[in-house]
Design a protein around this motif. Structure first.
Motif, PDB file in Angstrom:
ATOM      1  N   PRO A  17      27.344  29.506  -7.039  1.00 14.60           N
ATOM      2  CA  PRO A  17      26.403  29.968  -6.018  1.00 14.60           C
ATOM      3  C   PRO A  17      27.035  31.120  -5.231  1.00 14.60           C
ATOM      4  N   SER A  18      26.283  31.695  -4.339  1.00  8.72           N
ATOM      5  CA  SER A  18      26.815  32.788  -3.528  1.00  8.72           C
ATOM      6  C   SER A  18      27.861  32.265  -2.555  1.00  8.72           C
ATOM      7  N   TYR A  19      28.731  33.158  -2.116  1.00 10.39           N
ATOM      8  CA  TYR A  19      29.712  32.763  -1.108  1.00 10.39           C
ATOM      9  C   TYR A  19      29.006  32.352   0.179  1.00 10.39           C
ATOM     10  N   TYR A  20      27.881  32.950   0.454  1.00 13.34           N
ATOM     11  CA  TYR A  20      27.097  32.578   1.634  1.00 13.34           C
ATOM     12  C   TYR A  20      26.800  31.081   1.606  1.00 13.34           C
ATOM     13  N   THR A  21      26.367  30.591   0.463  1.00 13.49           N
ATOM     14  CA  THR A  21      26.068  29.164   0.304  1.00 13.49           C
ATOM     15  C   THR A  21      27.331  28.331   0.449  1.00 13.49           C
ATOM     16  N   ILE A  22      28.408  28.780  -0.149  1.00 14.30           N
ATOM     17  CA  ILE A  22      29.674  28.050  -0.083  1.00 14.30           C
ATOM     18  C   ILE A  22      30.189  27.973   1.350  1.00 14.30           C
ATOM     19  N   PHE A  23      30.063  29.063   2.100  1.00 17.83           N
ATOM     20  CA  PHE A  23      30.553  29.080   3.476  1.00 17.83           C
ATOM     21  C   PHE A  23      29.738  28.163   4.381  1.00 17.83           C
ATOM     22  N   GLN A  24      28.484  27.940   4.041  1.00 18.60           N
ATOM     23  CA  GLN A  24      27.614  27.113   4.880  1.00 18.60           C
ATOM     24  C   GLN A  24      27.815  25.612   4.678  1.00 18.60           C
ATOM     25  N   LEU A  25      28.391  25.217   3.571  1.00 11.78           N
ATOM     26  CA  LEU A  25      28.567  23.797   3.292  1.00 11.78           C
ATOM     27  C   LEU A  25      29.448  23.132   4.343  1.00 11.78           C
ATOM     28  N   THR A  26      29.174  21.876   4.610  1.00 12.08           N
ATOM     29  CA  THR A  26      30.079  21.117   5.484  1.00 12.08           C
ATOM     30  C   THR A  26      31.397  20.937   4.736  1.00 12.08           C
ATOM     31  N   ASP A  27      32.441  20.630   5.463  1.00 10.39           N
ATOM     32  CA  ASP A  27      33.744  20.426   4.829  1.00 10.39           C
ATOM     33  C   ASP A  27      33.676  19.314   3.776  1.00 10.39           C
ATOM     34  N   LYS A  28      33.003  18.227   4.114  1.00  9.27           N
ATOM     35  CA  LYS A  28      32.894  17.088   3.206  1.00  9.27           C
ATOM     36  C   LYS A  28      32.198  17.482   1.901  1.00  9.27           C
ATOM     37  N   VAL A  29      31.086  18.194   2.010  1.00 15.48           N
ATOM     38  CA  VAL A  29      30.341  18.601   0.815  1.00 15.48           C
ATOM     39  C   VAL A  29      31.144  19.612   0.001  1.00 15.48           C
ATOM     40  N   PHE A  30      31.828  20.524   0.673  1.00 11.23           N
ATOM     41  CA  PHE A  30      32.657  21.495  -0.045  1.00 11.23           C
ATOM     42  C   PHE A  30      33.724  20.782  -0.877  1.00 11.23           C
ATOM     43  N   VAL A  31      34.398  19.835  -0.280  1.00 10.19           N
ATOM     44  CA  VAL A  31      35.438  19.079  -0.998  1.00 10.19           C
ATOM     45  C   VAL A  31      34.825  18.304  -2.161  1.00 10.19           C
ATOM     46  N   GLU A  32      33.679  17.656  -1.938  1.00 13.12           N
ATOM     47  CA  GLU A  32      33.027  16.880  -2.995  1.00 13.12           C
ATOM     48  C   GLU A  32      32.602  17.746  -4.179  1.00 13.12           C
ATOM     49  N   ARG A  33      32.130  18.958  -3.907  1.00 15.31           N
ATOM     50  CA  ARG A  33      31.609  19.823  -4.977  1.00 15.31           C
ATOM     51  C   ARG A  33      32.657  20.713  -5.638  1.00 15.31           C
ATOM     52  N   TYR A  34      33.639  21.146  -4.874  1.00 15.78           N
ATOM     53  CA  TYR A  34      34.543  22.162  -5.404  1.00 15.78           C
ATOM     54  C   TYR A  34      35.999  21.731  -5.536  1.00 15.78           C
ATOM     55  N   ILE A  35      36.362  20.613  -4.986  1.00 11.09           N
ATOM     56  CA  ILE A  35      37.755  20.193  -5.116  1.00 11.09           C
ATOM     57  C   ILE A  35      37.858  18.915  -5.944  1.00 11.09           C
ATOM     58  N   CYS A  36      37.142  17.869  -5.560  1.00 10.72           N
ATOM     59  CA  CYS A  36      37.232  16.576  -6.264  1.00 10.72           C
ATOM     60  C   CYS A  36      36.949  16.672  -7.769  1.00 10.72           C
ATOM     61  N   PRO A  37      35.918  17.393  -8.208  1.00  8.40           N
ATOM     62  CA  PRO A  37      35.643  17.424  -9.655  1.00  8.40           C
ATOM     63  C   PRO A  37      36.736  18.102 -10.483  1.00  8.40           C
ATOM     64  N   HIS A  38      37.639  18.823  -9.835  1.00  6.70           N
ATOM     65  CA  HIS A  38      38.634  19.601 -10.572  1.00  6.70           C
ATOM     66  C   HIS A  38      40.057  19.094 -10.369  1.00  6.70           C
ATOM     67  N   MET A  39      40.189  17.891  -9.848  1.00  2.33           N
ATOM     68  CA  MET A  39      41.515  17.349  -9.544  1.00  2.33           C
ATOM     69  C   MET A  39      42.365  17.130 -10.797  1.00  2.33           C
TER      70      MET A  39
END
Length: 168
Positions: free
Chosen positions: A121-143
């Motif tokens: 998605p756009s960085y705009y969308t990524i910047f708007q995510l809450t910290d929890k959602v950002f971690v769930e979508r972009y960090i946890c799946p790639h551990m």
């Protein structure tokens, strides 16, 4: 103050008008003109784009020149965003550069450059995510593929850019 706010292109009936009035009251009418000129120069915005920004995010009129300069360098020079895109999504300029924008940019850039993110998605969308959602979508799946991603992202949030993010 009302004339100054209207001069920025913010209609009197706009829900943001009172926020612009507040910014004018805090900063001062004389300094608003200088701040608008600085925004136009720093972000390469037209009068119309400054009006858009004043309507959407009047709190930017209260930000320091140094903060605005750093944001401009990050969005235009580092990320390569167009000035008009920044103006239309100016809420991005209200987020913390060091603890939200840069860490997320580096994290997602790392994921992208290593082929770990297919649908981006756009960085705009990524910047708007809450910290929890950002971690769930972009960090946890790639551990599994990037076991140090959590630590690297946490370090980036503290202002340290991990070498793995820079070498990606």
């Amino acid at each position: 103050m009302v004339a100054c706010a209207e001069g920025l292109g913010v209609p009197r009936g706009s829900p943001m008008f009172r926020h612009v009035l507040y910014a004018v009251a805090i900063v001062g009418e004389d300094k608003i003109t200088a701040k608008v000129d600085y925004l136009k120069k720093t972000f390469r915005w037209s009068d119309a784009e400054v009006g858009i920004v004043a309507c959407k995010t009047p709190q930017l009129l209260r930000r320091s020149k140094d903060t605005l300069r750093r944001l401009s360098e990050f969005f235009i020079s580092q990320m390569g965003l167009e000035p008009a895109d920044i103006a239309h999504r100016s809420v991005m300029l209200t987020y913390s550069l060091d603890s939200r924008l840069k860490p997320r940019y580096y994290t997602v850039k790392f994921l992208k450059e290593n082929g770990l993110v297919k649908c981006f998605p756009s960085y705009y969308t990524i910047f708007q995510l809450t910290d929890k959602v950002f971690v769930e979508r972009y960090i946890c799946p790639h551990m599994e593929a990037a076991p140090y991603l959590t630590e690297d992202n946490a370090a980036a949030c503290k202002g340290e850019v991990p070498t793995r993010f820079l070498s990606a």
